[in-house]
Design a protein around this motif. Sequence first.
Motif, PDB file in Angstrom:
ATOM      1  N   GLY A  85      48.034  42.047  35.990  1.00  0.00           N
ATOM      2  CA  GLY A  85      46.680  41.666  36.371  1.00  0.00           C
ATOM      3  C   GLY A  85      46.773  40.480  37.310  1.00  0.00           C
ATOM      4  O   GLY A  85      47.841  40.184  37.861  1.00  0.00           O
ATOM      5  N   ALA A  92      44.537  46.395  37.575  1.00  0.00           N
ATOM      6  CA  ALA A  92      43.854  46.129  36.306  1.00  0.00           C
ATOM      7  C   ALA A  92      44.170  47.253  35.337  1.00  0.00           C
ATOM      8  O   ALA A  92      44.060  48.430  35.675  1.00  0.00           O
ATOM      9  CB  ALA A  92      42.350  45.996  36.507  1.00  0.00           C
ATOM     10  N   ASP A 124      39.200  40.956  35.835  1.00  0.00           N
ATOM     11  CA  ASP A 124      40.449  41.054  36.593  1.00  0.00           C
ATOM     12  C   ASP A 124      40.180  41.381  38.057  1.00  0.00           C
ATOM     13  O   ASP A 124      40.778  40.783  38.965  1.00  0.00           O
ATOM     14  CB  ASP A 124      41.349  42.136  35.996  1.00  0.00           C
ATOM     15  N   ASN A 166      50.093  42.864  41.768  1.00  0.00           N
ATOM     16  CA  ASN A 166      50.123  42.745  40.314  1.00  0.00           C
ATOM     17  C   ASN A 166      50.920  41.503  39.903  1.00  0.00           C
ATOM     18  O   ASN A 166      52.054  41.599  39.447  1.00  0.00           O
ATOM     19  CB  ASN A 166      50.750  44.007  39.705  1.00  0.00           C
ATOM     20  N   HIS A 178      41.111  39.045  41.286  1.00  0.00           N
ATOM     21  CA  HIS A 178      41.926  39.563  42.404  1.00  0.00           C
ATOM     22  C   HIS A 178      41.203  39.342  43.726  1.00  0.00           C
ATOM     23  O   HIS A 178      41.816  38.919  44.720  1.00  0.00           O
ATOM     24  CB  HIS A 178      42.182  41.058  42.212  1.00  0.00           C
ATOM     25  N   VAL A 235      38.117  44.190  32.331  1.00  0.00           N
ATOM     26  CA  VAL A 235      38.613  44.865  33.537  1.00  0.00           C
ATOM     27  C   VAL A 235      37.904  44.319  34.776  1.00  0.00           C
ATOM     28  O   VAL A 235      38.545  44.009  35.794  1.00  0.00           O
ATOM     29  CB  VAL A 235      38.426  46.383  33.434  1.00  0.00           C
TER      30      VAL A 235
END
Length: 210
Positions: free
Chosen positions: A39, A66, A81, A35, A85, A78
Amino acid sequence: MKTLLVPYYEHPAEQPDAWDALVAAAPRIHGVVLNPASGPGAAPDPAFAAVAEQLRAAGVRVLGYADTDYARRPHAAVVRDLLLHRDWYGTDGAFLDQASADPEALPYYRRLAVAARAAGAETLVLNHGVHPDPAYAELADLLVTFEGPWDSYRGLAVPLWTAAHPPERFCHLVYAAPPEARASAAVHCLVPGAGAHPWGTLPHALEPAR
């Protein structure tokens, strides 16, 4: 046995010893929530990319964080994100925070679950923080059914429907926990931290030596 799901929200450059402790504890860790900035952040962070690579090499699931804002956050935001990642940090799972527990939100999370799998999430975690409607167990690999302080956790009541699923499908995240605290869930994380930022501390057993 991999029992620890660790949401550790500190920068690797500021807490390198703690991240080293996470890598060293790989045989006990179910997963680590990555994190960088509530995010993935606005741009790739090389320090987070490096620790994510170390964790994966050690056999640890790396879950991209997220926020879903209890089904109020737009689906596309979402998913974006989760894709960032994956692309920036090589995450192999997703940790969807502030997940609604209500049956009315099931379509929202059902759609997100499909998108997360399509984005490469081999492990999907829904953090309800409470016991949700039983149908959510069909969507995710792991349900966080408690998030809160130790004082509240000691009186936790577990609904009967959970007995229909393996214990490894449930996780409890407990903060302000004393060193002797023990979890009743197969997957868990009990940390000493409290206040507005409890997840800036590691579980007692993983705290690096000072």
